[in-house]
Write a protein that holds these residues in place. Sequence first.
Motif, PDB file in Angstrom:
ATOM      1  N   VAL A  21       0.853  -1.188   0.000  1.00 38.12           N
ATOM      2  CA  VAL A  21       0.000   0.000   0.000  1.00 38.12           C
ATOM      3  C   VAL A  21       0.887   1.236   0.000  1.00 38.12           C
ATOM      4  CG1 VAL A  21      -1.995   1.108   1.051  1.00 38.12           C
ATOM      5  CG2 VAL A  21      -1.613  -1.335   1.417  1.00 38.12           C
ATOM      6  N   GLU A  22       0.938   1.894  -1.131  1.00 40.17           N
ATOM      7  CA  GLU A  22       1.834   3.030  -1.325  1.00 40.17           C
ATOM      8  C   GLU A  22       1.275   3.876  -2.459  1.00 40.17           C
ATOM      9  OE1 GLU A  22       3.900   5.669  -1.348  1.00 40.17           O
ATOM     10  OE2 GLU A  22       5.474   4.428  -0.424  1.00 40.17           O
ATOM     11  N   ASP A  23       1.065   5.170  -2.182  1.00 35.13           N
ATOM     12  CA  ASP A  23       0.458   6.016  -3.220  1.00 35.13           C
ATOM     13  C   ASP A  23       1.468   6.522  -4.235  1.00 35.13           C
ATOM     14  OD1 ASP A  23       1.337   7.423  -0.902  1.00 35.13           O
ATOM     15  OD2 ASP A  23       0.468   9.255  -1.726  1.00 35.13           O
ATOM     16  N   GLU A  24       2.757   6.488  -3.884  1.00 39.68           N
ATOM     17  CA  GLU A  24       3.771   6.902  -4.864  1.00 39.68           C
ATOM     18  C   GLU A  24       4.030   5.721  -5.800  1.00 39.68           C
ATOM     19  OE1 GLU A  24       7.204   9.197  -3.077  1.00 39.68           O
ATOM     20  OE2 GLU A  24       5.955   8.872  -1.324  1.00 39.68           O
ATOM     21  N   GLY A  25       3.564   5.896  -7.056  1.00 42.05           N
ATOM     22  CA  GLY A  25       3.594   4.802  -8.021  1.00 42.05           C
ATOM     23  C   GLY A  25       4.964   4.191  -8.246  1.00 42.05           C
ATOM     24  N   LEU A  65       3.013  -1.192   4.336  1.00 43.35           N
ATOM     25  CA  LEU A  65       2.170  -0.002   4.374  1.00 43.35           C
ATOM     26  C   LEU A  65       2.985   1.269   4.452  1.00 43.35           C
ATOM     27  CD1 LEU A  65      -0.403  -0.978   7.193  1.00 43.35           C
ATOM     28  CD2 LEU A  65      -0.450  -1.619   4.785  1.00 43.35           C
ATOM     29  N   ASP A  66       2.694   2.198   3.569  1.00 46.13           N
ATOM     30  CA  ASP A  66       3.256   3.532   3.700  1.00 46.13           C
ATOM     31  C   ASP A  66       2.456   4.264   4.782  1.00 46.13           C
ATOM     32  OD1 ASP A  66       4.811   5.763   3.118  1.00 46.13           O
ATOM     33  OD2 ASP A  66       3.346   6.527   1.675  1.00 46.13           O
ATOM     34  N   VAL A  67       3.098   5.195   5.517  1.00 44.44           N
ATOM     35  CA  VAL A  67       2.381   5.923   6.569  1.00 44.44           C
ATOM     36  C   VAL A  67       1.465   6.987   5.964  1.00 44.44           C
ATOM     37  CG1 VAL A  67       2.614   7.459   8.559  1.00 44.44           C
ATOM     38  CG2 VAL A  67       4.083   5.462   8.376  1.00 44.44           C
ATOM     39  N   MET A  68       2.018   7.791   5.044  1.00 42.19           N
ATOM     40  CA  MET A  68       1.233   8.874   4.448  1.00 42.19           C
ATOM     41  C   MET A  68       0.498   8.345   3.221  1.00 42.19           C
ATOM     42  SD  MET A  68       1.956  11.290   6.506  1.00 42.19           S
ATOM     43  CE  MET A  68       1.525  12.857   5.751  1.00 42.19           C
ATOM     44  N   LEU A  69      -0.818   8.220   3.363  1.00 46.65           N
ATOM     45  CA  LEU A  69      -1.637   7.646   2.283  1.00 46.65           C
ATOM     46  C   LEU A  69      -2.912   8.458   2.112  1.00 46.65           C
ATOM     47  CD1 LEU A  69      -1.641   3.866   3.301  1.00 46.65           C
ATOM     48  CD2 LEU A  69      -0.568   4.787   1.243  1.00 46.65           C
ATOM     49  N   THR A 117      12.642   3.259   7.072  1.00 45.70           N
ATOM     50  CA  THR A 117      12.597   4.689   6.805  1.00 45.70           C
ATOM     51  C   THR A 117      13.027   4.965   5.366  1.00 45.70           C
ATOM     52  OG1 THR A 117      13.185   5.057   9.116  1.00 45.70           O
ATOM     53  CG2 THR A 117      13.384   6.925   7.653  1.00 45.70           C
ATOM     54  N   LYS A 118      12.221   5.780   4.693  1.00 43.03           N
ATOM     55  CA  LYS A 118      12.559   6.181   3.325  1.00 43.03           C
ATOM     56  C   LYS A 118      13.659   7.241   3.358  1.00 43.03           C
ATOM     57  CE  LYS A 118       7.861   5.793   1.486  1.00 43.03           C
ATOM     58  NZ  LYS A 118       6.766   6.633   0.963  1.00 43.03           N
ATOM     59  N   PRO A 119      14.572   7.279   2.426  1.00 48.29           N
ATOM     60  CA  PRO A 119      14.693   6.291   1.344  1.00 48.29           C
ATOM     61  C   PRO A 119      15.372   5.022   1.836  1.00 48.29           C
ATOM     62  CG  PRO A 119      16.415   7.950   1.164  1.00 48.29           C
ATOM     63  CD  PRO A 119      15.591   8.329   2.355  1.00 48.29           C
TER      64      PRO A 119
HETATM   65 CA    CA Z   1       2.849   8.249   0.642  1.00 42.56          CA
END
Ligand code: CA
Length: 253
Positions: A21-25, A65-69, A117-119
């Motif tokens: 689950v990640e909004d950045e394609g 899961l990404d945190v910011m979605l 943690t990204k990146p």
């Molecule tokens: Ca995100």
Amino acid sequence: MTEAWIKCEKSMTKPPRVLVVEDEGNIRDLVCLHLGHEGYQCDGVADGTVALARSEAERYDLLVLDVMLPGLDGVSLCRAVRNGRLNRDVPILMLTARREETDKVIGLESGADDYLTKPFGVRELVARARALLRRSRAAAETAAPAGSGDGETVRVHDIEIDVPRRRVRVRGLDVELTDQEFRLLHLLATHVGIVFSREALLSRIWRGDTFVTVRSVDTLVKRLRRRIEADAAEPRYLLTVWGVGYKLADLAS
Ligand code: CA
């Protein structure tokens, strides 16, 4: 196909299913691509609400899961999955863009098993995913150990642990535990009165993962107390032994 997957293929008939689950394609594609190389079957989703619906409809072996979605943030999604039916025991790896300790604590308190943690590098991602899958598989295989009560159910105080079904009842009521909470409770309940240091719990629960710290143990203990104690602020079962660690209270006390 990697050697790791070929090895685990012998004990599993189906490839592990992963919900990403990640909004950045580009990140979603990268995660799916590299986990795909491991032989995992990935479903990529961009929206938290869609992901929740998916997790309520299908069983997964791992959630990333990404945190910011959009829709529903990763921390709320994580909590919702833990309170759901189908995937409440699933290992969850959180992706966070921020480095603050509080974010990590929020991530772990919400029921995530690990975070990145990204990146992040793809090797680290793959290593973490592999470790989480290995742990949950090992936990499932050792869920009915010899020498713990009748091997089926462990009873201590007002706590009843149905080991093969990984179900816990406290004072006659079902409580839902994450994989880590279950492992901590099972370990303490099969060693009543024995004090475990935080370091010992760290190595037993997280199995040598160098990434977590003893503070993760304290966080996990707090979470488990909220599930099993009548009053988490005045624990009667899961006791702190100051300067040493934690234990489950002796039956006589
Ligand atoms: Ca995100």
